[in-house]
Design a protein around this motif. Structure first.
Motif, PDB file in Angstrom:
ATOM      1  N   GLU A 110     -39.571 -10.879   9.156  1.00 50.29           N
ATOM      2  CA  GLU A 110     -38.787 -11.281   9.500  1.00 50.29           C
ATOM      3  C   GLU A 110     -37.986 -12.149   8.700  1.00 50.29           C
ATOM      4  OE1 GLU A 110     -40.431 -11.085  13.549  1.00 50.29           O
ATOM      5  OE2 GLU A 110     -41.412 -11.427  11.999  1.00 50.29           O
ATOM      6  N   ALA A 111     -38.519 -12.700   7.560  1.00 55.76           N
ATOM      7  CA  ALA A 111     -38.497 -13.527   6.156  1.00 55.76           C
ATOM      8  C   ALA A 111     -39.348 -12.471   4.974  1.00 55.76           C
ATOM      9  CB  ALA A 111     -38.186 -14.446   6.613  1.00 55.76           C
ATOM     10  N   MET A 152     -33.708 -13.738   5.193  1.00 59.55           N
ATOM     11  CA  MET A 152     -34.515 -13.538   6.997  1.00 59.55           C
ATOM     12  C   MET A 152     -33.381 -13.570   7.933  1.00 59.55           C
ATOM     13  SD  MET A 152     -34.232 -17.836   7.648  1.00 59.55           S
ATOM     14  CE  MET A 152     -34.547 -18.043   5.610  1.00 59.55           C
ATOM     15  N   TYR A 157     -33.677 -16.763  11.792  1.00 60.92           N
ATOM     16  CA  TYR A 157     -33.019 -18.600  11.263  1.00 60.92           C
ATOM     17  C   TYR A 157     -32.798 -19.101  12.790  1.00 60.92           C
ATOM     18  CZ  TYR A 157     -29.580 -21.616   8.770  1.00 60.92           C
ATOM     19  OH  TYR A 157     -28.764 -22.250   8.605  1.00 60.92           O
ATOM     20  N   ILE A 185     -43.962 -13.620   7.590  1.00 59.51           N
ATOM     21  CA  ILE A 185     -43.155 -13.896   6.228  1.00 59.51           C
ATOM     22  C   ILE A 185     -43.948 -11.987   5.161  1.00 59.51           C
ATOM     23  CG2 ILE A 185     -42.815 -15.455   4.029  1.00 59.51           C
ATOM     24  CD1 ILE A 185     -43.162 -17.388   6.801  1.00 59.51           C
TER      25      ILE A 185
END
Length: 217
Positions: A110-111, A152, A157, A185
């Motif tokens: 996701e990031a 991201m 976000y 992450i």
């Protein structure tokens, strides 16, 4: 579409170099032709930053905040409204690697928090450089957070609430919220950016302040 946000306050000397690197990264074959839109957020600019950015193929958005959190958030919102699925953030004094976008997407998280390299150690002593390198982890699993090298998904976000209206450490605060939400992450050194060693940065507690502290240690 992939969106890249570059906040800038009077960066006419450096913005051209930053945009050239972003255009190269946007053409990487692993992106399979996916569109990349580059947006420079002109924050209280009084110089030719906007003119150079427009000539370099970037979109421009003007704000009058002198606040990097507001600038990043404004750029992100503009690109989300244009249909971006992924947001990548860097700085006007930084040069992204040719595989910058491709490596972010390849992480499948996701990031993504990448690493930075200092472009020029002129003016720093060997001891000061050693002190920096001793405290910096350029490896997989690092825990550095840089607004100059951050990406991201739009979903992540928005779920985290975006950038706060902070003059510095807006990047750290957002990543902390992503982590608290359980987002995946990637802390990777395969996503790389070369950044300026200047000590007179735009954010009060940004990377330039860290470089300045080396001189005072």
């Amino acid at each position: 579409m992939i969106g890249a946000v570059v906040p800038a306050h009077d960066e006419e000397a450096l913005i051209g170099r930053a945009l050239r690197a972003l255009r190269v990264a946007a053409a990487h074959p692993e992106l399979l032709g996916e569109e990349v839109r580059i947006l420079v957020v002109l924050d209280a600019c009084r110089d030719r930053t906007g003119e150079i950015a427009s000539r370099g193929g970037a979109q421009c958005l003007s704000v009058d905040a002198r606040n990097v959190g507001i600038a990043r958030a404004a750029g992100a919102q503009a690109l989300i409204e244009q249909g971006a699925r992924w947001l990548a953030f860097t700085d006007a004094d930084s040069v992204v690697a040719p595989c910058w976008f491709a490596r972010q997407l390849a992480c499948r998280t996701e990031a993504v928090c990448g690493v930075v390299e200092v472009d020029d150690w002129t003016g720093f002593s060997a001891e000061e450089r050693t002190a920096y390198e001793r405290g910096y982890v350029d490896a997989e699993g690092h825990r550095h957070i840089h607004g100059a090298n951050l990406g991201m998904s739009v979903r992540a976000y928005q779920e985290a609430g975006g950038f706060a209206r902070l003059r510095s450490r807006e990047d750290v605060e957002l990543v902390q919220r992503l982590h608290a939400l359980g987002m995946r992450i990637a802390w990777t050194n395969t996503v790389r950016v070369v950044t300026s060693s200047r000590q007179d940065g735009r954010a009060p507690e940004g990377f330039a302040s860290h470089m300045a502290r080396l001189k005072c240690a």
